[in-house]
Enzyme design. Structure first.
Site, short mmCIF file in Angstrom:
data_model
loop_
_atom_site.label_atom_id
_atom_site.label_comp_id
_atom_site.label_asym_id
_atom_site.label_seq_id
_atom_site.Cartn_x
_atom_site.Cartn_y
_atom_site.Cartn_z
N LYS A 46 0.80 -1.28 -0.14
CA LYS A 46 0.04 -0.15 0.04
C LYS A 46 0.90 1.28 -0.14
O LYS A 46 0.27 2.20 -0.18
CB LYS A 46 -1.08 0.10 1.33
N1 PMP Z 1 -3.12 -7.97 1.98
C1 PMP Z 1 -2.88 -7.02 2.84
C2 PMP Z 1 -2.06 -7.38 4.02
C3 PMP Z 1 -3.45 -5.73 2.99
O1 PMP Z 1 -3.47 -4.97 3.72
C4 PMP Z 1 -4.33 -5.47 1.70
C5 PMP Z 1 -5.07 -4.22 1.39
N2 PMP Z 1 -6.10 -4.15 2.43
C6 PMP Z 1 -4.55 -6.54 0.80
C7 PMP Z 1 -3.85 -7.68 0.89
C8 PMP Z 1 -5.49 -6.35 -0.43
O2 PMP Z 1 -5.08 -5.27 -1.30
P1 PMP Z 1 -6.16 -4.44 -1.95
O3 PMP Z 1 -6.70 -3.51 -1.19
O4 PMP Z 1 -5.51 -3.80 -3.29
O5 PMP Z 1 -7.07 -5.66 -2.49
#
Ligand code: PMP
Length: 310
Positions: A46
């Site tokens: 992120k």
């Molecule tokens: N894995 C983790 C540890 C995350 O924090 C996130 C984001 N919430 C994701 C996967 C999934 O990413 P996205 O929000 O882009 O689907």
């Protein structure tokens, strides 16, 4: 390598190749590639979104030097946004459901953010509602809203996806990734589809998420799983969703640490579990790409590597 700010270290993470040698589940001649996103400076995938959202907001004029950034987040998006906001001196407020890991909250605070809690039972939907309320109350505030903002998939379309194809080439048989907001999955999938319409797209969710039609309930795997269908998935030719139980996800997370030295979080374990199931039923020579979104150190208070029940 000399850099002039920590934000310059975001992206260009290594892509780790696993073969039959590493996992007997992988047929000889096939490979699973894992993008090691926990090696970003804020510790997760992120960071890419944080930088993209702040830059996009500044360029479009939605963010000025006076703006407070507000966002509902499970934690990693907050850390990514806080890191990017810090570089331009903007204050941040994150609305976090209580259940999420204390370490992630401590990291957001270390980066100068203020945290507001919402009840665990209200889920991410409750956090979104609270964030909207705050935005109404606070003059000159900006709510990027990762769950709806097209900049979310764009961030991954523009940075993560090109890195993957630069390393593996367009001959990717399957892309397997966890779905939280759906930004990572949708951004990378769109990019891959433009290069190979036959690419198989496998979305990963924990039990307790609704993508395969199950009912919404709480789960221990953190960062993925949805209470509603993410808008970013609309129109994507998704091959299937893999639903991974907490016990499968945590068992794989422990195995990645113990056998391979990979200190990743539980959404990585879930993604690897799904990637291995995928590659095992594909012909030899297949190439499966997956993502390890964050590290395990931010879940030590939840005994990520020491729970006896997994
Ligand atoms: N894995 C983790 C540890 C995350 O924090 C996130 C984001 N919430 C994701 C996967 C999934 O990413 P996205 O929000 O882009 O689907």
């Amino acid at each position: 390598m000399i850099i002039n700010s920590i934000q310059a270290a975001i992206g260009h993470t290594p892509l780790l190749r696993f073969t039959h040698h590493d996992f007997p589940e992988i047929p000889e001649g096939s490979a699973v590639y894992a993008k090691l996103e926990y090696l970003n400076p804020g510790g997760s995938i992120k960071d890419r979104l944080g930088v993209y959202l702040i830059n996009e907001g500044l360029t479009s004029g939605r963010i000025t030097r006076e703006t407070t950034i507000i966002e509902p987040t499970a934690g990693n998006t907050g850390i990514g946004i806080a890191l990017a906001a810090l570089a331009v001196g903007l204050p941040t407020i994150f609305v976090v459901p209580e259940k999420f890991s204390l370490e992630k909250q401590a990291l957001m605070q270390a980066l100068g953010a203020k945290i507001i809690h919402t009840p665990t039972e209200a889920g991410i939907t409750g956090a979104i509602a609270k964030a909207r309320e705050l935005q109404e109350e606070l003059p000159d505030s900006y709510l990027p809203l990762q769950f709806e903002n097209p900049a979310n998939p764009q961030a991954y379309y523009q940075s993560l996806a090109p890195e993957i194809t630069a390393d593996v080439g367009a001959e990717i048989t399957s892309f397997v990734a966890g779905i939280g907001s759906g930004g990572t999955f949708s951004g990378v999938a769109s990019y891959l589809l433009e290069r190979n319409t036959a690419v198989r797209l496998i979305g990963v969710e924990p039990e307790g998420s609704i993508l395969n039609g199950g009912s919404s309930h709480s789960h221990e795997i953190e960062g993925i799983g949805v209470e509603f269908m993410p808008t970013f998935l609309e129109g994507l030719p998704i091959t299937k969703y893999a639903t991974i139980s907490d016990s499968e996800g945590f068992a794989m997370t422990k195995r990645l640490a113990k056998e391979h030295g990979l200190l990743v979080g539980s959404s990585s374990g879930a993604a690897m579990q799904a990637a291995l199931a995928e590659v095992a039923q594909l012909p030899a020579g297949s190439q499966v790409v997956t993502i390890f979104p964050d590290g395990g150190e931010r879940y030590l208070s939840k005994n990520i590597y020491s729970r006896e029940d997994y």
